[in-house]
Design a protein around this motif. Structure first.
Motif, mmCIF file in Angstrom:
data_model
loop_
_atom_site.group_PDB
_atom_site.id
_atom_site.type_symbol
_atom_site.label_atom_id
_atom_site.label_comp_id
_atom_site.label_asym_id
_atom_site.label_seq_id
_atom_site.Cartn_x
_atom_site.Cartn_y
_atom_site.Cartn_z
ATOM 1 N N GLN A 6 -4.406 1.076 -8.759
ATOM 2 C CA GLN A 6 -3.356 2.088 -8.688
ATOM 3 C C GLN A 6 -2.084 1.506 -8.098
ATOM 4 O O GLN A 6 -0.988 1.760 -8.579
ATOM 5 C CB GLN A 6 -3.801 3.275 -7.833
ATOM 6 C CG GLN A 6 -4.861 4.124 -8.459
ATOM 7 C CD GLN A 6 -5.359 5.195 -7.510
ATOM 8 O OE1 GLN A 6 -5.099 5.163 -6.319
ATOM 9 N NE2 GLN A 6 -6.095 6.143 -8.043
ATOM 10 N N VAL A 7 -2.237 0.718 -7.029
ATOM 11 C CA VAL A 7 -1.074 0.112 -6.375
ATOM 12 C C VAL A 7 -0.390 -0.858 -7.320
ATOM 13 O O VAL A 7 0.828 -0.839 -7.465
ATOM 14 C CB VAL A 7 -1.489 -0.590 -5.061
ATOM 15 C CG1 VAL A 7 -0.331 -1.392 -4.483
ATOM 16 C CG2 VAL A 7 -1.979 0.433 -4.059
ATOM 17 N N VAL A 8 -1.166 -1.702 -7.973
ATOM 18 C CA VAL A 8 -0.598 -2.668 -8.917
ATOM 19 C C VAL A 8 0.098 -1.936 -10.046
ATOM 20 O O VAL A 8 1.222 -2.266 -10.427
ATOM 21 C CB VAL A 8 -1.696 -3.614 -9.465
ATOM 22 C CG1 VAL A 8 -1.171 -4.446 -10.626
ATOM 23 C CG2 VAL A 8 -2.220 -4.514 -8.357
ATOM 24 N N ASP A 21 3.760 -1.574 1.176
ATOM 25 C CA ASP A 21 2.578 -1.513 2.017
ATOM 26 C C ASP A 21 1.522 -0.737 1.248
ATOM 27 O O ASP A 21 1.679 0.458 0.962
ATOM 28 C CB ASP A 21 2.925 -0.819 3.333
ATOM 29 C CG ASP A 21 1.765 -0.773 4.300
ATOM 30 O OD1 ASP A 21 0.594 -0.736 3.852
ATOM 31 O OD2 ASP A 21 2.028 -0.768 5.502
ATOM 32 N N GLU A 22 0.434 -1.388 0.914
ATOM 33 C CA GLU A 22 -0.600 -0.794 0.075
ATOM 34 C C GLU A 22 -1.153 0.503 0.679
ATOM 35 O O GLU A 22 -1.386 1.473 -0.032
ATOM 36 C CB GLU A 22 -1.734 -1.792 -0.131
ATOM 37 C CG GLU A 22 -2.812 -1.299 -1.076
ATOM 38 C CD GLU A 22 -3.871 -2.345 -1.362
ATOM 39 O OE1 GLU A 22 -4.922 -1.952 -1.896
ATOM 40 O OE2 GLU A 22 -3.663 -3.519 -1.056
ATOM 41 N N GLU A 23 -1.350 0.526 2.001
ATOM 42 C CA GLU A 23 -1.876 1.741 2.639
ATOM 43 C C GLU A 23 -0.932 2.924 2.451
ATOM 44 O O GLU A 23 -1.372 4.042 2.183
ATOM 45 C CB GLU A 23 -2.078 1.506 4.138
ATOM 46 C CG GLU A 23 -3.491 1.126 4.496
ATOM 47 C CD GLU A 23 -3.661 1.047 5.990
ATOM 48 O OE1 GLU A 23 -4.007 2.091 6.580
ATOM 49 O OE2 GLU A 23 -3.437 -0.036 6.550
ATOM 50 N N TRP A 24 0.369 2.692 2.604
ATOM 51 C CA TRP A 24 1.342 3.776 2.444
ATOM 52 C C TRP A 24 1.356 4.285 1.010
ATOM 53 O O TRP A 24 1.431 5.487 0.769
ATOM 54 C CB TRP A 24 2.744 3.324 2.847
ATOM 55 C CG TRP A 24 2.957 3.367 4.319
ATOM 56 C CD1 TRP A 24 2.983 2.318 5.179
ATOM 57 C CD2 TRP A 24 3.149 4.535 5.117
ATOM 58 N NE1 TRP A 24 3.180 2.761 6.466
ATOM 59 C CE2 TRP A 24 3.281 4.116 6.455
ATOM 60 C CE3 TRP A 24 3.215 5.895 4.835
ATOM 61 C CZ2 TRP A 24 3.481 5.015 7.502
ATOM 62 C CZ3 TRP A 24 3.412 6.779 5.875
ATOM 63 C CH2 TRP A 24 3.545 6.334 7.190
ATOM 64 N N LEU A 29 0.071 8.518 -2.765
ATOM 65 C CA LEU A 29 -0.612 8.944 -3.990
ATOM 66 C C LEU A 29 -1.586 10.096 -3.708
ATOM 67 O O LEU A 29 -1.677 11.046 -4.479
ATOM 68 C CB LEU A 29 -1.370 7.770 -4.622
ATOM 69 C CG LEU A 29 -0.524 6.710 -5.313
ATOM 70 C CD1 LEU A 29 -1.388 5.508 -5.685
ATOM 71 C CD2 LEU A 29 0.158 7.279 -6.538
ATOM 72 N N LYS A 30 -2.290 10.013 -2.579
ATOM 73 C CA LYS A 30 -3.217 11.090 -2.199
ATOM 74 C C LYS A 30 -2.450 12.386 -1.936
ATOM 75 O O LYS A 30 -2.893 13.462 -2.333
ATOM 76 C CB LYS A 30 -4.025 10.688 -0.973
ATOM 77 C CG LYS A 30 -5.091 9.673 -1.273
ATOM 78 C CD LYS A 30 -5.893 9.342 -0.029
ATOM 79 C CE LYS A 30 -7.009 8.369 -0.365
ATOM 80 N NZ LYS A 30 -7.879 8.116 0.788
#
Length: 56
Positions: A6-8, A21-24, A29-30
């Motif tokens: 999803q991040v990519v 930042d992948e976590e953000w 997205l959530k």
């Protein structure tokens, strides 16, 4: 699609030239999936940042 994909995918779709930042990205997205508008997330973060500044 898993979280990394999803991040990519999001990064590729937005054609970003800087690191995310992948976590953000996952948290945003959530929030989006939960129906929380981006503006509401923005207001919340600004409010919390002000609160933290006042406490410091």
């Amino acid at each position: 699609m898993d979280k990394s994909a999803q991040v990519v995918n999001l990064t590729n779709n937005l054609n970003l030239q800087h690191d995310l930042d992948e976590e953000w990205v996952i948290l945003l997205l959530k929030a989006k999936r939960a129906g929380i508008p981006a503006e509401e997330v923005r207001r919340f973060l600004i409010k919390e940042a002000k609160t933290l500044t006042e406490i410091s």
